[in-house]
Motif scaffolding. Structure first.
Motif, PDB file in Angstrom:
ATOM      1  N   PRO A  44       0.833  -1.217   0.000  1.00 22.56           N
ATOM      2  CA  PRO A  44       0.000   0.000   0.000  1.00 22.56           C
ATOM      3  C   PRO A  44       0.859   1.255   0.000  1.00 22.56           C
ATOM      4  N   GLN A  45       0.423   2.224  -0.749  1.00 15.06           N
ATOM      5  CA  GLN A  45       1.120   3.497  -0.821  1.00 15.06           C
ATOM      6  C   GLN A  45       0.573   4.441   0.250  1.00 15.06           C
ATOM      7  N   GLY A  46       1.316   5.521   0.534  1.00 19.13           N
ATOM      8  CA  GLY A  46       0.869   6.505   1.504  1.00 19.13           C
ATOM      9  C   GLY A  46      -0.318   7.300   0.988  1.00 19.13           C
ATOM     10  N   PRO A  47      -0.917   8.121   1.838  1.00 25.59           N
ATOM     11  CA  PRO A  47      -2.073   8.906   1.423  1.00 25.59           C
ATOM     12  C   PRO A  47      -1.692   9.907   0.345  1.00 25.59           C
ATOM     13  N   PRO A  48      -2.612  10.203  -0.583  1.00 19.11           N
ATOM     14  CA  PRO A  48      -2.288  11.149  -1.652  1.00 19.11           C
ATOM     15  C   PRO A  48      -2.062  12.550  -1.106  1.00 19.11           C
ATOM     16  N   THR A  49      -1.215  13.309  -1.798  1.00 14.73           N
ATOM     17  CA  THR A  49      -0.976  14.693  -1.409  1.00 14.73           C
ATOM     18  C   THR A  49      -2.227  15.521  -1.682  1.00 14.73           C
ATOM     19  N   PRO A  50      -2.696  16.307  -0.719  1.00 14.09           N
ATOM     20  CA  PRO A  50      -3.894  17.114  -0.963  1.00 14.09           C
ATOM     21  C   PRO A  50      -3.680  18.078  -2.120  1.00 14.09           C
ATOM     22  N   ASP A  51      -4.726  18.239  -2.949  1.00 11.76           N
ATOM     23  CA  ASP A  51      -4.589  19.177  -4.051  1.00 11.76           C
ATOM     24  C   ASP A  51      -4.827  20.600  -3.567  1.00 11.76           C
ATOM     25  N   GLY A  52      -4.671  21.546  -4.493  1.00  8.35           N
ATOM     26  CA  GLY A  52      -4.735  22.944  -4.098  1.00  8.35           C
ATOM     27  C   GLY A  52      -6.068  23.359  -3.522  1.00  8.35           C
ATOM     28  N   LEU A  53      -7.170  22.865  -4.090  1.00 13.76           N
ATOM     29  CA  LEU A  53      -8.487  23.236  -3.573  1.00 13.76           C
ATOM     30  C   LEU A  53      -8.685  22.678  -2.175  1.00 13.76           C
ATOM     31  N   ASP A  54      -8.203  21.472  -1.938  1.00 13.39           N
ATOM     32  CA  ASP A  54      -8.300  20.875  -0.614  1.00 13.39           C
ATOM     33  C   ASP A  54      -7.514  21.698   0.403  1.00 13.39           C
ATOM     34  N   LEU A  55      -6.318  22.113   0.034  1.00 11.76           N
ATOM     35  CA  LEU A  55      -5.512  22.950   0.922  1.00 11.76           C
ATOM     36  C   LEU A  55      -6.213  24.273   1.222  1.00 11.76           C
ATOM     37  N   PHE A  56      -6.803  24.844   0.191  1.00 13.56           N
ATOM     38  CA  PHE A  56      -7.515  26.106   0.362  1.00 13.56           C
ATOM     39  C   PHE A  56      -8.720  25.933   1.297  1.00 13.56           C
ATOM     40  N   ASN A  57      -9.466  24.876   1.097  1.00 13.01           N
ATOM     41  CA  ASN A  57     -10.639  24.627   1.937  1.00 13.01           C
ATOM     42  C   ASN A  57     -10.268  24.395   3.397  1.00 13.01           C
ATOM     43  N   ARG A  58      -9.100  23.796   3.634  1.00 11.13           N
ATOM     44  CA  ARG A  58      -8.701  23.440   4.997  1.00 11.13           C
ATOM     45  C   ARG A  58      -7.861  24.527   5.671  1.00 11.13           C
ATOM     46  N   ALA A  59      -7.533  25.558   4.955  1.00 12.41           N
ATOM     47  CA  ALA A  59      -6.657  26.600   5.504  1.00 12.41           C
ATOM     48  C   ALA A  59      -7.346  27.359   6.627  1.00 12.41           C
ATOM     49  N   SER A  60      -6.542  27.989   7.476  1.00  8.14           N
ATOM     50  CA  SER A  60      -7.099  28.849   8.515  1.00  8.14           C
ATOM     51  C   SER A  60      -7.776  30.045   7.871  1.00  8.14           C
ATOM     52  N   LYS A  61      -8.671  30.677   8.590  1.00  7.39           N
ATOM     53  CA  LYS A  61      -9.400  31.835   8.082  1.00  7.39           C
ATOM     54  C   LYS A  61      -8.437  32.951   7.662  1.00  7.39           C
ATOM     55  N   ASP A  62      -7.482  33.279   8.522  1.00  5.97           N
ATOM     56  CA  ASP A  62      -6.558  34.364   8.225  1.00  5.97           C
ATOM     57  C   ASP A  62      -5.687  34.046   7.012  1.00  5.97           C
ATOM     58  N   ALA A  63      -5.217  32.789   6.930  1.00  5.97           N
ATOM     59  CA  ALA A  63      -4.354  32.416   5.807  1.00  5.97           C
ATOM     60  C   ALA A  63      -5.128  32.436   4.496  1.00  5.97           C
ATOM     61  N   ALA A  64      -6.359  31.944   4.516  1.00  4.31           N
ATOM     62  CA  ALA A  64      -7.167  31.942   3.302  1.00  4.31           C
ATOM     63  C   ALA A  64      -7.463  33.361   2.843  1.00  4.31           C
ATOM     64  N   GLU A  65      -7.806  34.239   3.768  1.00  2.11           N
ATOM     65  CA  GLU A  65      -8.122  35.622   3.408  1.00  2.11           C
ATOM     66  C   GLU A  65      -6.897  36.337   2.848  1.00  2.11           C
ATOM     67  N   ALA A  66      -5.743  36.108   3.457  1.00  2.00           N
ATOM     68  CA  ALA A  66      -4.517  36.732   2.952  1.00  2.00           C
ATOM     69  C   ALA A  66      -4.208  36.250   1.544  1.00  2.00           C
ATOM     70  N   ALA A  67      -4.384  34.947   1.292  1.00  2.00           N
ATOM     71  CA  ALA A  67      -4.125  34.409  -0.038  1.00  2.00           C
ATOM     72  C   ALA A  67      -5.114  34.963  -1.053  1.00  2.00           C
ATOM     73  N   LEU A  68      -6.365  35.105  -0.655  1.00  2.00           N
ATOM     74  CA  LEU A  68      -7.379  35.655  -1.555  1.00  2.00           C
ATOM     75  C   LEU A  68      -7.095  37.104  -1.905  1.00  2.00           C
ATOM     76  N   ARG A  69      -6.550  37.846  -0.967  1.00  2.00           N
ATOM     77  CA  ARG A  69      -6.253  39.250  -1.241  1.00  2.00           C
ATOM     78  C   ARG A  69      -5.062  39.394  -2.190  1.00  2.00           C
ATOM     79  N   ALA A  70      -4.342  38.304  -2.424  1.00  2.00           N
ATOM     80  CA  ALA A  70      -3.330  38.306  -3.479  1.00  2.00           C
ATOM     81  C   ALA A  70      -3.978  38.178  -4.850  1.00  2.00           C
ATOM     82  N   CYS A  71      -5.248  37.808  -4.868  1.00  2.00           N
ATOM     83  CA  CYS A  71      -5.995  37.695  -6.125  1.00  2.00           C
ATOM     84  C   CYS A  71      -6.812  38.950  -6.394  1.00  2.00           C
ATOM     85  N   CYS A  72      -7.367  39.522  -5.342  1.00  2.00           N
ATOM     86  CA  CYS A  72      -8.101  40.787  -5.432  1.00  2.00           C
ATOM     87  C   CYS A  72      -7.965  41.454  -4.075  1.00  2.00           C
ATOM     88  N   ALA A  73      -7.547  42.695  -4.053  1.00  2.00           N
ATOM     89  CA  ALA A  73      -7.162  43.345  -2.796  1.00  2.00           C
ATOM     90  C   ALA A  73      -8.342  43.875  -1.993  1.00  2.00           C
TER      91      ALA A  73
END
Length: 215
Positions: A44-73
């Motif tokens: 058996p192989q290890g668990p798959p690496t989470p994709d970008g959307l999964d990481l975004f969904n699981r991120a902390s509120k502050d981290a997600a908001e900061a990343a989003l403001r890199a897309c629109c301020a």
């Protein structure tokens, strides 16, 4: 840069910095190893690496908001999108981003446009091209009070300078309200593209929302 399993950001507003990216575990170089066989069953192989959307969904509120403001301020734009996580797929995320963009108030739009960099040329471009682009940007900004924003998705690098220069010439004929409406839609399209890159599985997405956009 995003760190698994959470999301982090190098911030968007203010100093021109490269926006956050997804961090991935490097793949092994060369031919992939054949799994060991144990009585006809692969190990058996290890668990798959989470994709970008999964990481975004699981991120902390502050981290997600900061990343989003890199897309629109716009702070309210980022708050709204982060608050509606998790998103089941990219299409749902982009639809939410579009809806939030359409609902930007005048103050929200001013906030977002104030942090947008003007698209520039690579330093190796001819001096004449730098001068022409700089003069066009200065003329536009003196008329409308913010950087010229245009979505260049779908255009090749060789076409982008002409698109910017012709776009500035054309839009200089707009009145202030009409240009604000056009700039808002261009900003929506830019933010949509940046957001798609943000959650894509690319260690170094080809975007620079917090830095100087290079044509």
């Amino acid at each position: 840069m995003f760190e698994e399993p959470t999301l982090s950001s190098e911030s968007h507003a203010g100093p021109r910095k490269r926006p956050p990216t997804l961090h991935h575990t490097p793949r092994a170089q060369g031919r992939a190893a054949i799994p060991n066989q144990v009585r006809g069953t692969s190990v058996p192989q290890g668990p798959p690496t989470p994709d970008g959307l999964d990481l975004f969904n699981r991120a902390s509120k502050d981290a997600a908001e900061a990343a989003l403001r890199a897309c629109c301020a716009s702070h309210r734009w980022a708050l709204r999108i982060a608050a509606h996580r998790p998103y089941p797929d990219l299409e749902a995320l982009l639809a939410a981003a579009d809806e939030a963009s359409y609902d930007l108030s005048a103050a929200d739009l001013t906030e977002a446009l104030a942090q947008e960099p003007s698209p520039g040329l690579h330093e190796s471009a001819p001096q004449a091209a730098h001068m022409a682009l700089g003069a066009a940007h200065a003329l536009y900004e003196s008329s409308f009070g913010h950087a010229f924003v245009i979505c260049l998705d779908g255009f090749s690098p060789g076409e982008r300078l002409d698109q910017v220069l012709s776009g500035i010439r054309l839009r200089m004929n707009n009145d202030w309200d009409e240009e604000r409406s056009i700039a808002a839609d261009e900003l929506r399209r830019i933010a949509r593209g940046r957001l798609a890159q943000l959650v894509a599985n690319h260690p170094e997405p080809d975007i620079s929302s917090a830095g100087h956009r290079v044509l």
